[in-house]
Each structure stands twice: as C-alpha cells, then as structure tokens.
Design an enzyme around this catalytic site. Structure first.
Site, PDB file in Angstrom:
ATOM      1  N   ASP A   1       0.863  -1.180   0.000  1.00 50.71           N
ATOM      2  CA  ASP A   1       0.000   0.000   0.000  1.00 50.71           C
ATOM      3  C   ASP A   1       0.901   1.232   0.000  1.00 50.71           C
ATOM      4  OD1 ASP A   1      -1.701   2.113   0.579  1.00 50.71           O
ATOM      5  OD2 ASP A   1      -2.826   1.043   2.131  1.00 50.71           O
ATOM      6  N   HIS A   2       0.847   2.000  -1.104  1.00 54.37           N
ATOM      7  CA  HIS A   2       1.769   3.127  -1.254  1.00 54.37           C
ATOM      8  C   HIS A   2       1.463   4.268  -0.289  1.00 54.37           C
ATOM      9  CE1 HIS A   2       5.108   4.931  -3.136  1.00 54.37           C
ATOM     10  NE2 HIS A   2       4.897   4.509  -4.365  1.00 54.37           N
ATOM     11  N   ARG A   3       0.300   4.258   0.352  1.00 49.65           N
ATOM     12  CA  ARG A   3       0.012   5.269   1.371  1.00 49.65           C
ATOM     13  C   ARG A   3       0.835   5.027   2.626  1.00 49.65           C
ATOM     14  NH1 ARG A   3      -6.357   4.183   1.626  1.00 49.65           N
ATOM     15  NH2 ARG A   3      -5.411   2.111   1.942  1.00 49.65           N
TER      16      ARG A   3
END
Length: 402
Positions: free
Chosen positions: A368-370
């Site tokens: 998850d790039h967040r």
C-alpha cells in the site's frame, strides 16, 4: 403499547461495514430466550451465529435471507412483555423489506413471469431452496412470451426444407451466494481504493529445503512447511522494520503493537487469511505450531471473528499447486501481502563463477503506497530473502535489543 427491542446487524470486526443475513433461525411469533441463536450473519471472512440479547417474542423480521445490511441496521424486533398473541401483527411497520415467501433470483422471477409460471410450483436448487434460473427453465419457463394462437390457414404447397440450423448453445449462468458477493465486492474495493505497487525478488532456499527435510525427519516434532519458514522470516524481519508493521486507518498511519502474520488458506467457503499472532520473539517451531492450529480451524470452518483481524502483512502461497509465482491483492485492513510460488531449479554461479543448480523461490510483495514507499519495500524484501537463505538462524530466538 407493546415493548419492542430492536436487534441490529452487529459489527463483528474492525473492518466490517456490512454483513449478509445468511439464515433465519426464528419466525414471527416464536418465543426466544437470551442466548438463543436467532440468525446467521456472513461477512466476506466468516459466518457468525447471532444470539438473542433478551427473552422475548419475535415480532417482526426486517430483512430476507440473502439481504446485505449495513452495520447497525435493524434486523429483527422482539416483544419483551412476554405476550405471544398478535406479536407479529402489532409490530411497528418499518421501511426495510419483509422476507418473501418464495426465495428466487431476479432472473428466475423474470423468466417465470414471462412464461406465466407460478414460482410456487418450482423446486429451488440453490442455497436454502433458492429458485435459480435453470430451475425455471427446467419447468419450461424460457423467459420468452408465448406467441398468440392464430386461425388455421390453408396449407401452402410443400417446398424443399432448408438446412436445419444447429440449436443455439447457451452459456451457463452461476448465481453467486451471499458470501461470494460480499467477498467479490470487498476485493474489488481493495484493488480500487488501495494504491498497490509491487516489488519482486528471488530467494535461494536450497539450504532451507535440506534443513526442513532434516528437521521433519525427527519424530514427535511439529511438521515444517515452506510457509512455516516464510512466516517466521517475515516475523523476524518485521522486528527490524517497524515501518512495515503499519496500516492505513482513518487517514493516519497506525503502527501495530505486536508482530502478527496472516496466512491465506482455502476454507469451506473460499479463501480466508487468519492471523497468527505475536510472532516477534517466536522460534521456527513455535511459528509452525501456531500457524498449524490457525490453519486447521480455518479449514474446519471454525474461525472466530478475532482470528481475521489485525496484522499488517499476510502470506499467500500457491507453490503447492505448482505455480511459480503470484501477485496478490492486499487484504482490506492490512498494508502488504507476500505472494510465494513453487521453488524452481535454477543455475547460479558459485564463488568461483561455476554454474551450480540451486532451488530458487520467487517472491512478490504487494504494498500500500500510502503506508510504504518503494525503497522501504525493496529493503524489506531483500531482508526477508536473507532470512530465508540463512534459515538456521530461525531455530533460535532473536537476539534481545540492547
């Protein structure tokens, strides 16, 4: 006036927003005692039997089997004054649907209406007697309206018959059950809403496989699988990478207090990922024993809601099916998942540059790039590979940090 108490769709986990009313265990007018099972809820993860909170009489069912209801929606009303007479009739009407007498799919209803077929005469083959489209078709309900009768006309001269066209081949339409519908929607939301990116690496597990064979030869010890080593390697690596033990929650980053690893396993109703907990200080044998117990409950359909909550990462291994790799979708509520394939024989150069046949495991880390950036993911995955390539260190507890 009669005292009514509402029973609502419960929140059975941190990430649950809605559930499927899978089965009623009561009917209007039934007397129930506190603790009696009154209905069954299915989420995308598990089935749960819901109990009556108080003694009472069932006054009204506010939903039908198969309905998807948000958490907090009223599911059932109970009269708590103990008077069974007129219980159903006196219940206050609500806007939610009343359960239908005949449970059928929308397509089956349309086909029956067009054919003038009474659904009460059709036996359902779906879950809990649900009438499917093929059930209507078997009774002659093709869905096409019948052509009106016309007066007989004089027979025309007989002409040569044209070639007979082959009968059309119809696709088979399979209706989804409530569990499948919710799981499909949740996975679609996860792929759409979680900004996935992927990192790949190969681990040389030749020594690991030899160690596994040696350890599994000992009698009376827990059986070790490649997944045992992978879960232990993940847990050990997370100790040094606390930033990987975070999840996205309420527009913030939450760093988890314990190191937990989800293990994807095929249960009676499909794929689930129960969580093996508190593995930060565990040895390989302890990881394997804990994973074996959780996986056994999953395959028997005996998971509790808490078994499916928590953890920042899961493992999904398709190596036992001979697949060489997998790029999995992140489970909602987590921030990464590791896809594992089958070990492949591969020639690699030794210290002198000579080709040597080794067993190589292909790993794919979905992130998850967040929560995780590319550099962190790459360093973490390489550290996992080092743990697998020096797997004997997993037999001991990790060193205490000074």
């Amino acid at each position: 006036m009669a005292a009514l108490q509402s029973v609502v769709m419960p929140k059975l986990g941190l990430t649950m927003t809605e559930g499927v009313l899978a089965e009623w265990k009561v009917a209007p007018g039934d007397a129930v005692s506190s603790g009696d099972v009154i209905f069954v809820v299915e989420t995308d993860k598990i089935s749960n039997e819901i109990e009556a909170p108080v003694n009472g009489i069932v006054a009204r069912l506010h939903a039908a089997e198969g309905d998807v209801l948000p958490v907090g929606a009223v599911v059932l009303s109970l009269r708590t004054d103990g008077k069974p007479a007129e219980a159903a009739a006196e219940a206050t009407p609500v806007a939610l649907p009343i359960p239908a007498r005949i449970v059928a799919t929308p397509l089956a209803r349309r086909m029956a209406a067009r054919a003038g077929l009474d659904l009460a005469t059709v036996a359902g083959s779906g879950p809990r007697g649900r009438i499917m489209a093929e059930d209507v078709a078997a009774r002659g309900g093709s869905g096409a309206p019948a052509a009106p009768s016309l007066p007989a006309a004089p027979s025309p001269p007989v002409a040569p018959s044209p070639p007979v066209a082959p009968s059309p081949v119809h696709d088979t339409v399979h209706e989804l059950g409530p569990y499948q519908r919710v799981a499909a929607r949740r996975l679609a939301e996860a792929k759409r809403d979680i900004p996935h990116f992927y990192v790949f690496a190969d681990a040389d597990i030749t020594d690991l496989l030899a160690l596994r064979e040696q350890l599994n030869g000992e009698q009376g010890r827990v059986r070790l699988t490649v997944n045992s080593f992978v879960a232990a390697a993940l847990a050990r690596t997370l100790r040094g990478y606390p930033s990987m033990n975070r999840v996205w929650a309420d527009e913030r980053l939450r760093e988890l207090a314990t190191i937990d690893v989800g293990m994807a396993v095929e249960g009676p109703k499909g794929l689930v990922a129960p969580v093996v907990r508190d593995l930060g200080d565990a040895t390989l044998d302890e990881v394997a024993a804990a994973a074996e117990a959780v996986i056994a409950r999953a395959r028997a359909g005996r998971l509790a809601p808490q078994d499916l909550e928590g953890g920042a990462i899961s493992v999904s291994n398709v190596g036992m099916f001979g697949a060489t790799g997998l790029v999995p979708i992140i489970n909602p509520g987590q921030s990464s998942i590791l896809g594992v394939g089958a070990a492949q024989p591969t020639f690699r150069a030794d210290a002198e540059g000579r080709p040597v046949l080794r067993q190589v495991l292909h790993l794919a880390l979905s992130c998850d790039h967040r929560v995780i950036d590319g550099a962190l993911a790459a360093r973490f995955l390489q550290a996992v590979c080092r743990q697998l390539e020096t797997s004997a260190t997993l037999l001991r507890r990790p060193r205490k940090e000074s």
